[in-house]
Write a protein that holds these residues in place. Structure first.
Motif, short mmCIF file in Angstrom:
data_model
loop_
_atom_site.label_atom_id
_atom_site.label_comp_id
_atom_site.label_asym_id
_atom_site.label_seq_id
_atom_site.Cartn_x
_atom_site.Cartn_y
_atom_site.Cartn_z
N SER A 25 0.88 -1.51 0.13
CA SER A 25 -0.10 0.05 0.06
C SER A 25 0.86 1.20 -0.03
CB SER A 25 -0.61 0.21 1.08
OG SER A 25 0.11 0.29 2.62
N THR A 26 -0.01 2.21 -0.72
CA THR A 26 0.66 3.49 -0.51
C THR A 26 1.15 3.65 0.89
OG1 THR A 26 -0.31 4.17 -2.35
CG2 THR A 26 0.87 6.23 -1.25
N ASN A 27 0.67 3.89 2.00
CA ASN A 27 1.13 4.40 3.07
C ASN A 27 2.14 3.32 3.72
OD1 ASN A 27 -0.51 6.63 4.28
ND2 ASN A 27 -2.19 5.27 5.09
N ALA A 28 2.06 2.41 3.74
CA ALA A 28 3.12 1.06 4.15
C ALA A 28 4.07 2.02 3.56
CB ALA A 28 2.82 -0.34 3.70
N ALA A 30 5.09 4.56 1.37
CA ALA A 30 5.30 5.79 2.76
C ALA A 30 5.98 5.51 4.60
CB ALA A 30 4.01 7.11 2.61
N HIS A 31 5.11 5.08 4.92
CA HIS A 31 6.71 4.93 6.47
C HIS A 31 7.52 4.27 6.10
CE1 HIS A 31 6.49 2.77 10.01
NE2 HIS A 31 6.38 3.78 10.33
N ARG A 34 9.75 7.15 5.10
CA ARG A 34 9.80 8.21 6.04
C ARG A 34 9.69 9.35 4.78
NH1 ARG A 34 11.27 6.20 11.00
NH2 ARG A 34 13.11 4.78 10.58
N SER A 36 5.79 11.24 2.60
CA SER A 36 4.58 11.46 2.56
C SER A 36 3.73 10.57 1.11
CB SER A 36 4.17 13.09 1.84
OG SER A 36 4.34 13.52 0.93
N ALA A 37 2.86 9.75 1.57
CA ALA A 37 1.56 9.62 0.85
C ALA A 37 1.53 10.17 -0.71
CB ALA A 37 0.10 9.30 1.59
N THR A 41 2.91 8.10 -3.99
CA THR A 41 2.39 7.96 -5.23
C THR A 41 2.82 8.28 -6.88
OG1 THR A 41 0.33 8.08 -4.30
CG2 THR A 41 0.20 8.58 -6.01
N TYR A 58 -5.14 3.54 -6.44
CA TYR A 58 -5.87 2.47 -5.32
C TYR A 58 -5.94 1.17 -4.61
CZ TYR A 58 -8.02 6.55 -5.71
OH TYR A 58 -8.57 8.75 -5.90
#
Ligand SMILES: [Mn+2]
Ligand SMILES: [Mn+2]
Ligand SMILES: [Mn+2]
Ligand SMILES: [Mn+2]
Lengths: 219, 219
Positions: A25-28, A30-31, A34, A36-37, A41, A58
DNA sequence: AAATTTATTTAGATTCATCTAAATATTTTT
DNA sequence: AAAAATATTTAGATGAATCTAAATAAATTT
């Protein structure tokens, strides 16, 4: 040629996938890197355009065969450099990860090749992680989490799950090092901490937090 | 922390200054870092703001004490890595400069320190260039250009003036290597080429173009 | 099934290092 | 000393990687 940043993303996807084999996932991501989402993208689109990843908006992203190959080579370089730093330059295992993050991006096929040879083709790095060979192949040893051992059992420490400086230094303080023998003396059911004996010598109390970070080969 | 680019500029100024000890012109610097004069002006201002250089518009730039210190450490790292690549990883002297250009930017005091120790504190790199120590100090050997030797004289090759791949490979082809003995047999006044004998063995013709790139310690 | 929460993408701005073209300063030639 | 040539700076634009805020899609809760 890929930028250092593109390489970082590829490796991050690879590493997330190692633990969780599905679309990333994008968030994973991004984390992991380090950032931003939104930045993720952007970068994902760039990598998709280069056909290093497959991307469904998505839904998530996964590496293409070529992406896997590149990521594997990065992991190879990282772990070889870590091994070099510990074995040849007398670094502590707690110090090498950060430096290897830089060294892994040095371009040169021959450099990796010769480094590998100089180290005599090591199979595992200082943290017990397997080192892919030039073809990207590596083997996993039989291993299980220390937290799964029962009272009375023992095992040899073959791998640690985190490279964090403070975690590794904590192990140093407990005199827990790669290859040491760990014998389970007691187990607290309430918080799943365990009393262990190291190398048939000193005994220490281990919290669950730590025992789930250690892989052992059962004796 | 400096960016890789800022470091490149500092080292470039340092190197230009080595050959020509005066203010460094924008154009000279642009040529050295292979960029436009406009870009150089921008970067110079940035470095001046950080007090790493003194800058007078239209006149030129020179390193501050701090700038010299940083540049010297870069040179140190570069030459140590080159030495490592040749001595430990079996690279040719013609291959190492490019890789060292990358390695010299890896941050870590300890890394340089340990590398230096691992190599047993070498004083010169594979091209005969002196390696600054941790304090930035280094010594120059007695040396003069091969082109200055007279017929009948001989000298030991102690340094080459260029790191260019094709130049060094040409020397390889002529079997001219660091430390070899060069004896001047003949000299052509017209084009200043010279017939030399290497290690009391084979003889070759050297153009002026090449003889002004070789430093020898006279016998 | 609608509302709410969460995740992701898009839009627009910023910083860094670069470029080309135009303006200006300096040096060299006549 | 004026003209010409050269060097340098300024102005304005671009691409990469980042950010925040807003818009939109998907998942979860009610
Ligand atoms: Mn690591
Ligand atoms: Mn490791
Ligand atoms: Mn070099
Ligand atoms: Mn060198």
């Amino acid at each position: 040629m890929l930028t250092k940043t593109e390489e970082r993303y590829l490796k991050a996807i690879y590493k997330i996938n190692e633990l969780w084999p599905s679309l990333v996932s994008t968030n994973a991501l991004a984390h992991k890197v380090r950032t931003s989402a939104a930045s993720v993208t952007d970068m994902i689109k760039k990598l998709a355009a280069k056909e290093l990843v497959f991307y469904e908006p998505y839904k998530g992203v996964r590496l293409s065969a070529q992406g896997v190959a590149i990521a594997t080579q990065l992991v190879r370089k990282h772990r070889l450099w870590e091994t070099f730093l510990v074995q040849k330059l007398d670094f502590e295992w707690s110090e090498v990860h950060e430096i290897a993050q830089h060294l892994e991006h040095i371009p040169s096929e021959k450099l990796v090749q010769q480094l590998d040879r100089f180290l005599d083709y090591p199979k595992f790095d200082p943290h017990g992680d397997p080192i892919p060979n030039a073809e990207g192949k590596f083997t996993l040893r039989e291993q299980l989490l220390l937290s799964r051992l029962e009272v009375g059992q023992s095992g040899t420490l073959v791998r640690v799950k985190s490279q964090q400086n403070d975690f590794l230094r904590h192990l140093d303080k407990l005199q827990i090092s790669m290859g040491c023998t760990i014998h389970i003396l007691e187990r607290e059911n309430y918080d799943q901490s365990m009393l262990i004996q190291i190398d048939n010598h000193h005994t220490v109390m281990l919290s669950k937090q730590i025992s789930i970070m250690l892989f052992v080969r059962p004796a």
